[in-house]
Motif scaffolding. Sequence first.
Motif, short mmCIF file in Angstrom:
data_model
loop_
_atom_site.label_atom_id
_atom_site.label_comp_id
_atom_site.label_asym_id
_atom_site.label_seq_id
_atom_site.Cartn_x
_atom_site.Cartn_y
_atom_site.Cartn_z
N TYR A 97 13.93 1.06 -2.38
CA TYR A 97 12.57 0.92 -2.92
C TYR A 97 12.50 -0.20 -3.96
O TYR A 97 11.49 -0.89 -4.07
N MET A 98 13.57 -0.37 -4.73
CA MET A 98 13.60 -1.48 -5.68
C MET A 98 13.45 -2.81 -4.92
O MET A 98 12.69 -3.68 -5.32
N LEU A 99 14.17 -2.93 -3.81
CA LEU A 99 14.06 -4.16 -3.01
C LEU A 99 12.68 -4.31 -2.39
O LEU A 99 12.17 -5.43 -2.27
N VAL A 100 12.05 -3.21 -2.01
CA VAL A 100 10.68 -3.28 -1.48
C VAL A 100 9.74 -3.83 -2.55
O VAL A 100 8.92 -4.72 -2.27
N PHE A 101 9.87 -3.33 -3.78
CA PHE A 101 9.04 -3.86 -4.87
C PHE A 101 9.27 -5.36 -5.04
O PHE A 101 8.32 -6.13 -5.23
N LEU A 102 10.52 -5.78 -5.01
CA LEU A 102 10.82 -7.20 -5.18
C LEU A 102 10.25 -8.03 -4.03
O LEU A 102 9.77 -9.14 -4.25
N ALA A 103 10.29 -7.49 -2.81
CA ALA A 103 9.70 -8.20 -1.67
C ALA A 103 8.19 -8.31 -1.82
O ALA A 103 7.60 -9.37 -1.54
N VAL A 104 7.55 -7.23 -2.27
CA VAL A 104 6.10 -7.25 -2.49
C VAL A 104 5.75 -8.35 -3.49
O VAL A 104 4.79 -9.10 -3.30
N ALA A 105 6.55 -8.47 -4.55
CA ALA A 105 6.31 -9.52 -5.55
C ALA A 105 6.58 -10.90 -4.96
O ALA A 105 5.78 -11.82 -5.12
N ALA A 106 7.70 -11.05 -4.26
CA ALA A 106 8.09 -12.36 -3.74
C ALA A 106 7.08 -12.90 -2.73
O ALA A 106 6.82 -14.11 -2.71
N LEU A 144 0.82 -1.21 0.00
CA LEU A 144 0.00 0.00 0.00
C LEU A 144 0.86 1.27 0.00
O LEU A 144 0.54 2.25 -0.68
N MET A 145 1.96 1.25 0.73
CA MET A 145 2.85 2.41 0.76
C MET A 145 3.42 2.69 -0.62
O MET A 145 3.38 3.82 -1.11
N MET A 146 3.94 1.65 -1.29
CA MET A 146 4.51 1.85 -2.62
C MET A 146 3.42 2.20 -3.63
O MET A 146 3.63 2.99 -4.54
N GLY A 147 2.24 1.61 -3.45
CA GLY A 147 1.12 1.93 -4.32
C GLY A 147 0.74 3.39 -4.23
O GLY A 147 0.58 4.08 -5.24
N PHE A 148 0.62 3.88 -3.01
CA PHE A 148 0.26 5.29 -2.82
C PHE A 148 1.35 6.20 -3.37
O PHE A 148 1.05 7.19 -4.06
N ALA A 149 2.61 5.90 -3.06
CA ALA A 149 3.73 6.74 -3.52
C ALA A 149 3.76 6.82 -5.04
O ALA A 149 3.93 7.90 -5.62
#
Length: 189
Positions: free
Chosen positions: A145-154, A39-44
Amino acid sequence: MATEKTSVGANVFESRIGGVTVRGQAHSLSAWFVLALRLMMGFAFLYAGIEKVLEAGWSAQGYLANVAAVNGNPLEGMFAWMAATPWFVEFVNVAVPWGELLIGLALLVGVAVRLAAFFGAFMMLMFYFGNWGVEHGLINGDFAYMLVFLAVAAFGAGRILGLDAIIERYEVDGEPLIEKYPRLDYVLG
């Protein structure tokens, strides 16, 4: 490089890559943190995309032309080529704002989360190189943030209060969509 999925129990995850196995156990609250990251990355991203879409005359030209030339970027030549190639600048002028907006929206509602997170991670990788600076180390916010995206996917964050959970269960010929078309696991989740 192939990875193997194994099912080892509730809140336990395991992965094997190239003969090396890692195993972990997540706390039951982990789902809330994964949801919060999504949700954080989505909002950002939604907010950044909306700002650019609504800004009259927004262009990536200045960023592409100037950012890499001033910071010792190892991809300076690539950024110079991008800035000097009119069709590429026009592509980026559409891809960045609409990409941010659509990635943000997909993450907020939890649909095609793995696909959205992949493109979000790719954008953050490009921003990482564009904003290159190692005076404080190799890791900066763009890389994090790139790693956050990858964690969200994983972690399949779209399955946590997201539409991906509903879409995956949708039945086609009496079989759940994700079982009938297992490659959708790379897009949904």
